[in-house]
Design a protein around this motif. Sequence first.
Motif, short mmCIF file in Angstrom:
data_model
loop_
_atom_site.label_atom_id
_atom_site.label_comp_id
_atom_site.label_asym_id
_atom_site.label_seq_id
_atom_site.Cartn_x
_atom_site.Cartn_y
_atom_site.Cartn_z
N SER A 200 0.81 -1.22 0.00
CA SER A 200 0.00 0.00 0.00
C SER A 200 0.85 1.26 0.00
CB SER A 200 -0.93 0.00 1.21
OG SER A 200 -0.16 -0.03 2.41
N GLY B 20 -2.03 8.43 -6.78
CA GLY B 20 -3.04 8.10 -5.79
C GLY B 20 -4.42 8.23 -6.38
N ARG C 282 -8.43 10.34 -5.94
CA ARG C 282 -9.20 11.43 -5.35
C ARG C 282 -10.68 11.15 -5.58
NH1 ARG C 282 -7.87 16.57 -3.74
NH2 ARG C 282 -5.96 16.73 -4.95
N CYS C 283 -11.45 11.41 -4.53
CA CYS C 283 -12.89 11.17 -4.62
C CYS C 283 -13.50 12.10 -5.66
CB CYS C 283 -13.53 11.41 -3.26
SG CYS C 283 -15.32 11.23 -3.29
N TYR D 226 -11.80 14.02 -1.50
CA TYR D 226 -10.86 13.48 -0.51
C TYR D 226 -9.68 12.80 -1.22
CZ TYR D 226 -9.02 10.65 3.30
OH TYR D 226 -8.19 10.08 4.23
N SER E 82 -6.24 10.40 -1.50
CA SER E 82 -5.63 9.23 -0.88
C SER E 82 -4.38 8.86 -1.66
CB SER E 82 -6.61 8.05 -0.89
OG SER E 82 -5.93 6.88 -0.46
N GLN F 59 -3.36 5.91 -1.87
CA GLN F 59 -3.57 4.56 -2.39
C GLN F 59 -4.19 4.63 -3.77
OE1 GLN F 59 -5.44 2.55 1.25
NE2 GLN F 59 -4.44 0.92 0.12
N LEU G 137 -8.47 2.60 -5.58
CA LEU G 137 -9.48 2.45 -4.54
C LEU G 137 -10.83 2.24 -5.21
CD1 LEU G 137 -8.63 5.26 -1.95
CD2 LEU G 137 -8.26 2.82 -1.74
N CYS H 258 -14.49 5.91 -2.33
CA CYS H 258 -13.93 6.87 -1.38
C CYS H 258 -14.11 6.36 0.05
CB CYS H 258 -14.65 8.21 -1.56
SG CYS H 258 -14.26 9.42 -0.30
N PRO H 259 -13.04 6.40 0.87
CA PRO H 259 -13.16 5.92 2.25
C PRO H 259 -13.99 6.86 3.12
CG PRO H 259 -10.96 6.78 1.86
CD PRO H 259 -11.66 6.78 0.53
N PRO I 55 -2.69 13.94 -0.16
CA PRO I 55 -2.79 13.26 1.13
C PRO I 55 -1.51 13.39 1.96
CG PRO I 55 -2.24 11.69 -0.55
CD PRO I 55 -2.40 13.02 -1.25
#
Length: 137
Positions: free
Chosen positions: A26, A37, A39-40, A45, A47, A49, A52, A55-56, A101
């Motif tokens: 990760s 990474g 982005r939402c 948001y 991240s 990672q 994904l 979005c977390p 992030p």
Amino acid sequence: MSGLGVDRPIKRRAGSAVGGLPVADSRPVLAGDAVLGSRCTACRYPSAQRELPWCPVCYAPAAEERFAVTGAVWSSTVVEIPVGTRKPPFGLAYVDLDDGPRVLVHLAEPAVLGPGARLRITGTDDGDLVAAMEVRA
Ligand SMILES: [Zn+2]
């Protein structure tokens, strides 16, 4: 039974179908002048990672994103014990990327840096991001 997680994609780990790593790596990936990474697409948001499935924070779809390699120190430390193949002393810092992030980096020179100190990610070492003090022109 609650409906939590119903109809959501399952997060598959890289190589898991062919007996690869049991846990995905990760760590953030450096690609030239950007940290890769996600982005939402709804709440923005960021991240570090990649890939994904959602979005977390708000569960909206996340899209691939490239983030700046510069940022400000959130916290840092000098590690005085050996960790894995790392020989002490070595410096670690959490850096808030300028448009992205918070990421963990190894410091080019072991030092405790104050919050807000400017860093630039300069490369990688054994898969970990490496950063040095930012030199402004
Ligand atoms: Zn979101």
